[in-house]
Design a protein around this motif. Structure first.
Motif, short mmCIF file in Angstrom:
data_model
loop_
_atom_site.label_atom_id
_atom_site.label_comp_id
_atom_site.label_asym_id
_atom_site.label_seq_id
_atom_site.Cartn_x
_atom_site.Cartn_y
_atom_site.Cartn_z
N LEU A 3 0.84 -1.18 0.00
CA LEU A 3 0.00 0.00 0.00
C LEU A 3 0.88 1.24 0.00
N PHE A 4 0.42 2.27 -0.68
CA PHE A 4 0.90 3.62 -0.42
C PHE A 4 -0.29 4.40 0.08
N VAL A 5 -0.14 5.02 1.25
CA VAL A 5 -1.26 5.73 1.88
C VAL A 5 -0.90 7.20 2.02
N GLY A 6 -1.74 8.06 1.45
CA GLY A 6 -1.62 9.48 1.72
C GLY A 6 -2.18 9.75 3.10
N HIS A 7 -1.30 10.06 4.08
CA HIS A 7 -1.79 10.11 5.46
C HIS A 7 -2.34 11.47 5.86
N GLY A 8 -1.89 12.56 5.22
CA GLY A 8 -2.47 13.87 5.49
C GLY A 8 -2.29 14.33 6.93
N SER A 9 -3.28 15.04 7.43
CA SER A 9 -3.22 15.64 8.76
C SER A 9 -3.20 14.58 9.85
N PRO A 10 -2.46 14.82 10.94
CA PRO A 10 -2.54 13.91 12.08
C PRO A 10 -3.95 13.75 12.62
N MET A 11 -4.81 14.74 12.40
CA MET A 11 -6.18 14.66 12.89
C MET A 11 -6.95 13.50 12.28
N ASN A 12 -6.49 12.99 11.15
CA ASN A 12 -7.16 11.83 10.56
C ASN A 12 -7.09 10.61 11.48
N ALA A 13 -6.19 10.66 12.46
CA ALA A 13 -6.08 9.55 13.42
C ALA A 13 -7.30 9.46 14.32
N ILE A 14 -7.97 10.58 14.55
CA ILE A 14 -9.08 10.58 15.52
C ILE A 14 -10.40 11.06 14.93
N GLU A 15 -10.39 11.57 13.70
CA GLU A 15 -11.61 12.08 13.10
C GLU A 15 -12.33 10.99 12.30
N ASP A 16 -13.64 11.03 12.35
CA ASP A 16 -14.47 10.17 11.51
C ASP A 16 -14.70 10.93 10.21
N ASN A 17 -13.93 10.61 9.19
CA ASN A 17 -14.05 11.31 7.92
C ASN A 17 -13.88 10.31 6.77
N ILE A 18 -13.92 10.82 5.55
CA ILE A 18 -13.85 9.93 4.40
C ILE A 18 -12.54 9.15 4.36
N PRO B 173 -6.72 15.60 22.71
CA PRO B 173 -7.00 14.16 22.54
C PRO B 173 -6.02 13.45 21.61
N LEU B 174 -5.44 14.17 20.66
CA LEU B 174 -4.52 13.53 19.72
C LEU B 174 -3.26 13.03 20.44
N TYR B 175 -2.90 13.70 21.54
CA TYR B 175 -1.69 13.33 22.27
C TYR B 175 -1.93 12.19 23.25
N HIS B 176 -3.16 11.70 23.28
CA HIS B 176 -3.48 10.58 24.17
C HIS B 176 -3.81 9.31 23.40
N VAL B 177 -3.66 9.36 22.09
CA VAL B 177 -3.91 8.16 21.29
C VAL B 177 -2.87 7.11 21.64
N ARG B 178 -3.34 5.90 21.87
CA ARG B 178 -2.44 4.78 22.12
C ARG B 178 -2.53 3.80 20.95
N TYR B 179 -1.41 3.19 20.62
CA TYR B 179 -1.41 2.14 19.60
C TYR B 179 -0.34 1.15 20.02
N ASP B 180 -0.76 0.17 20.78
CA ASP B 180 0.16 -0.74 21.44
C ASP B 180 0.56 -1.87 20.49
N THR B 181 1.84 -1.91 20.13
CA THR B 181 2.32 -2.94 19.19
C THR B 181 3.66 -3.48 19.64
N ALA B 182 3.92 -4.69 19.21
CA ALA B 182 5.22 -5.32 19.44
C ALA B 182 6.12 -5.10 18.24
N GLY B 183 7.40 -5.03 18.48
CA GLY B 183 8.38 -5.14 17.42
C GLY B 183 8.78 -6.60 17.28
N ASP B 184 9.83 -6.85 16.52
CA ASP B 184 10.30 -8.23 16.38
C ASP B 184 11.74 -8.20 15.89
N HIS B 185 12.64 -8.64 16.76
CA HIS B 185 14.06 -8.61 16.43
C HIS B 185 14.38 -9.48 15.22
#
Length: 273
Positions: free
Chosen positions: A20-35, A86-98
């Protein structure tokens, strides 16, 4: 570094994972319900289940070498300022992998004599990654890694470098480039109009991507004035080149989020069909 037999043990043969290539745009897209967020969420429900996700984000730039995240857990990086709390409180808990980091590094390490490939335990996931993945993969149960973008490499060399990772798609690795084809922050506008030059370059890039016209994609400024205005710096353009490098000949692409936000930010995205 791992040899092929080690890769076969750690990353099992799989159906070919998408790019995928994703146009990510504004950080607000992380919390907004938009197109954009709704499209990401819908697309995420269609994706095959990978063994690992690797993201090439415009917000991790290195010079003179390429780094790969290598921490057991990924910290969330709030690499922006002036946005709602609210944007500074978004959590996204993920593991890495050596192991996966080592496997990816092994594919890159022999690319060019003395070129540095480094494993990095400090970085984490920047907003070019988590703002998109929290919709595409809201409940991640596989490792997530980032690979940096070497800002000093000419675009043809960047394309050559990332092409070395292509075969990992057949071993369960889903790749995502996250940036924006048109990214002219100083020209953003709020009146709903789109700059002619932004639309022109977005359409040129669409045609070049569809036709695999690497001559144009790897030398975008030959397009002329529109390219200079649309890509004042190519940091957000480079993840698209990295994603293109991971395609196999003849693969079909499907575009989504084909719009220009705030007059000067192309949200154009694609996925292998």
């Amino acid at each position: 570094m791992y040899e092929l037999h080690d890769i076969e043990e750690r990353l099992h043969p799989s159906e070919r994972m998408p790019v995928l290539f994703v146009g990510h745009g504004s950080p607000m897209n992380a919390i907004e319900d938009n197109i954009y967020s709704r499209t990401w969420a819908s697309l995420g429900r269609e994706l095959p289940h990978p063994q690992a996700i690797i993201v090439m984000s415009a917000h991790w730039l290195t010079r003179g070498g390429t780094s790969i995240t290598d921490a057991p857990r990924n910290r969330v990086i709030y690499d922006f300022g002036g946005f709602p709390e609210p944007l500074y409180h978004v959590r996204y808990d993920t593991a890495g992998d050596h192991d996966v980091a080592r496997i990816a590094a092994d594919r890159l390490v022999d690319w060019m004599q003395s070129y540095e490939i480094a494993l990095d335990r400090q970085w984490g996931l920047d907003h070019g990654t988590w703002s998109v993945l929290r919709w595409l993969a809201p409940h991640p149960d596989v490792p997530v890694l980032q690979i940096s973008i070497d800002y000093s490499l000419p675009l043809p060399r960047l394309h050559e470098l990332f092409g070395r990772l292509r075969r990992l798609r057949d071993r369960g690795v889903l790749f995502i480039g996250s940036g924006n084809i048109v990214h002219a922050l100083r020209s953003m506008r709020g009146d709903g109009a789109v700059w002619d030059w932004a639309r022109e370059f977005d359409e040129v890039a669409e045609a070049a991507i569809r036709e695999r016209d690497l001559g144009t994609l790897l030398d975008p400024f030959r397009v002329g004035t529109a390219a200079r205005l649309a890509v004042p710096t190519d940091d957000h353009y480079r993840p698209m080149i990295a994603a293109m490098a991971l395609l196999h000949p003849g693969e079909e692409l499907r575009f989504f989020n084909e719009s220009i936000d705030l007059g000067a930010i192309s949200m154009r995205s694609f996925i292998t069909a």
